[in-house]
Motif scaffolding. Sequence first.
Motif, mmCIF file in Angstrom:
data_model
loop_
_atom_site.group_PDB
_atom_site.id
_atom_site.type_symbol
_atom_site.label_atom_id
_atom_site.label_comp_id
_atom_site.label_asym_id
_atom_site.label_seq_id
_atom_site.Cartn_x
_atom_site.Cartn_y
_atom_site.Cartn_z
ATOM 1 N N UNK A 116 0.751 -1.280 -0.055
ATOM 2 C CA UNK A 116 -0.028 0.039 -0.011
ATOM 3 C C UNK A 116 0.955 1.113 -0.098
ATOM 4 N N UNK A 117 1.933 1.228 0.904
ATOM 5 C CA UNK A 117 3.001 2.388 0.991
ATOM 6 C C UNK A 117 3.488 2.405 -0.202
ATOM 7 N N UNK A 118 3.930 1.573 -1.180
ATOM 8 C CA UNK A 118 4.413 1.616 -2.449
ATOM 9 C C UNK A 118 3.677 2.179 -3.472
ATOM 10 N N UNK A 119 2.339 1.734 -3.495
ATOM 11 C CA UNK A 119 1.488 2.078 -4.465
ATOM 12 C C UNK A 119 0.663 3.610 -3.998
ATOM 13 N N UNK A 120 1.175 4.352 -3.086
ATOM 14 C CA UNK A 120 0.857 5.643 -2.997
ATOM 15 C C UNK A 120 -0.413 5.834 -1.793
ATOM 16 N N UNK A 121 -0.755 4.684 -1.109
ATOM 17 C CA UNK A 121 -1.885 4.669 -0.181
ATOM 18 C C UNK A 121 -1.263 4.663 1.205
ATOM 19 N N UNK A 122 -0.382 5.766 1.525
ATOM 20 C CA UNK A 122 0.490 5.870 2.948
ATOM 21 C C UNK A 122 -0.485 5.863 3.931
ATOM 22 N N UNK A 123 -1.605 6.431 4.059
ATOM 23 C CA UNK A 123 -2.509 6.611 5.232
ATOM 24 C C UNK A 123 -2.922 5.145 5.580
ATOM 25 N N UNK A 124 -3.265 4.312 4.577
ATOM 26 C CA UNK A 124 -3.773 3.062 4.785
ATOM 27 C C UNK A 124 -2.529 2.144 5.250
ATOM 28 N N UNK A 125 -1.379 2.468 4.773
ATOM 29 C CA UNK A 125 -0.243 1.613 5.326
ATOM 30 C C UNK A 125 0.121 1.968 6.859
ATOM 31 N N UNK A 126 0.088 3.157 7.012
ATOM 32 C CA UNK A 126 0.351 3.750 8.438
ATOM 33 C C UNK A 126 -0.540 3.005 9.512
ATOM 34 N N UNK A 127 -1.822 2.911 9.030
ATOM 35 C CA UNK A 127 -2.889 2.503 9.990
ATOM 36 C C UNK A 127 -2.500 0.773 10.279
ATOM 37 N N UNK A 128 -2.116 0.043 9.428
ATOM 38 C CA UNK A 128 -1.698 -1.252 9.635
ATOM 39 C C UNK A 128 -0.160 -1.425 10.373
ATOM 40 N N UNK A 129 0.652 -0.452 9.827
ATOM 41 C CA UNK A 129 1.830 -0.471 10.708
ATOM 42 C C UNK A 129 1.674 -0.318 12.163
ATOM 43 N N UNK A 130 0.795 0.838 12.143
ATOM 44 C CA UNK A 130 0.424 1.054 13.863
ATOM 45 C C UNK A 130 -0.031 0.013 14.440
ATOM 46 N N UNK A 131 -0.733 -0.632 14.070
ATOM 47 C CA UNK A 131 -1.337 -1.795 14.708
ATOM 48 C C UNK A 131 -0.249 -2.902 14.982
ATOM 49 N N UNK A 132 0.561 -3.139 13.873
ATOM 50 C CA UNK A 132 1.683 -4.190 14.079
ATOM 51 C C UNK A 132 2.687 -3.959 14.996
ATOM 52 N N UNK A 133 2.805 -2.613 14.699
ATOM 53 C CA UNK A 133 3.998 -2.162 15.878
ATOM 54 C C UNK A 133 3.725 -2.233 17.416
ATOM 55 N N UNK A 134 2.614 -2.748 17.730
ATOM 56 C CA UNK A 134 2.311 -3.256 19.139
ATOM 57 C C UNK A 134 2.920 -4.657 19.341
ATOM 58 N N UNK A 135 3.188 -5.286 18.256
ATOM 59 C CA UNK A 135 3.576 -6.752 18.681
ATOM 60 C C UNK A 135 5.271 -6.782 18.940
ATOM 61 N N UNK A 136 5.497 -7.777 19.811
ATOM 62 C CA UNK A 136 6.894 -8.155 19.996
ATOM 63 C C UNK A 136 7.371 -9.411 19.158
#
Length: 407
Positions: A116-136
């Motif tokens: 998504x980030x590579x295809x210009x949908x940065x906001x959608x990508x950030x939403x997923x990254x933000x959720x995953x960043x909670x994982x250890x």
Amino acid sequence: MNRRIIADLILDWSRQDTSAAIGQWLGIRERFSFNDDRYYDTSRALAMRAAYRRMPEAHQWLQTFTARADDLELQEWRIRTALLAEDWQAVINSIAQLPRKEQEEDHWAYWQARALEQTGRAADARSIYSELAELQSYHGFLSADRLQLDYSIYDEPIVPGSDLLGQLASEPALVRAREFHLVGLSTESRREWNNWVRGKSEPALAAAAVLASEWGLHDRAIYAAGLSNSRRAISLRFPLLYRSEVARASMDNAIEPAWIFGVMRRESAYIRDVRSSAGAIGLMQLMPRTARYVAGLQGKKDWRGDLTESGTNIELGTFYLRHVMDRFDDHQVLATASYNAGPSRVGKWLTDTTMDADIWIDTIPYTETRRYVRAVLAYAAIYEHQLNGEPQRLSNKLRQIPAATGV
């Protein structure tokens, strides 16, 4: 029978020249009719061989080949070949075809965000990254890197009630496990412990992890904590054992101690005398042949040491890490993969062009090695947090993978 012979000959030919064999198969199937299973199985085997060999044509072949709904491996390799081709829209489309449960796995969610980030949908990508960043986890740490967030590493100690701990401390099987451990009968100790934990509730397993740690049965503490889903119990699941041996090996070989701990934790979970089905021995799971080779590099001719001895195993294992690091120009990712799969095989996994390390790791042909590299890197980050209070960012270690001619 003729059609079976044709299919078998094509598959045998593909071992030497996959591209030519596939070209022949594409022509033959227009002249002969094959039953559905024969056609599918042959086409699948050819496409997967191309994918395992990282052939550029594999992406196109897999995109045009209709995977059966229950063929998850083929669906996943369609994504991996799209990653290798950096066809980001195909990555998005292929992930969308996975079963919903698979799409939610952190590795595919990460690649969904990357695409998504590579295809210009940065906001959608950030939403997923933000959720995953909670994982250890490895992909959780990579997601935190994409957003420049701190890693979600913190200890959640298990605090069982004193009554439950006291009850477990009197369990005959656990007492026997402790006594076997104290007299050096490690195999018998683990057998008693493992037999007891079967079918136990999560609270009992969590308490057993604490008890095992108190009794010095650290490998059983790791095992019980994992079974109880106490993933954040870092002090139990990632103990800092053999610190003096690791410190010495780290200094002698210019290897980060956290990396040594990460390899040791993944290889043996600190079972000092463990032997794998393949014959690897000890904390860093060295094959006797590899140990003799390493000892020879150190000038020890006709070495016949004991690989179940912690200092010996850590010394030789860390020296071998340094050896593969030197072979791959201090590239920690390639050295980690080499420790598991061997440097010759890793060399064959390099392509004609440079590649992002996260793509290379998640397209490693061997499932075991793919999971191994991700685990060791994540474990090393956790151990850096334990040792230094803050880990290095994985993105700083994930240098570009060089082209085959560069190694």
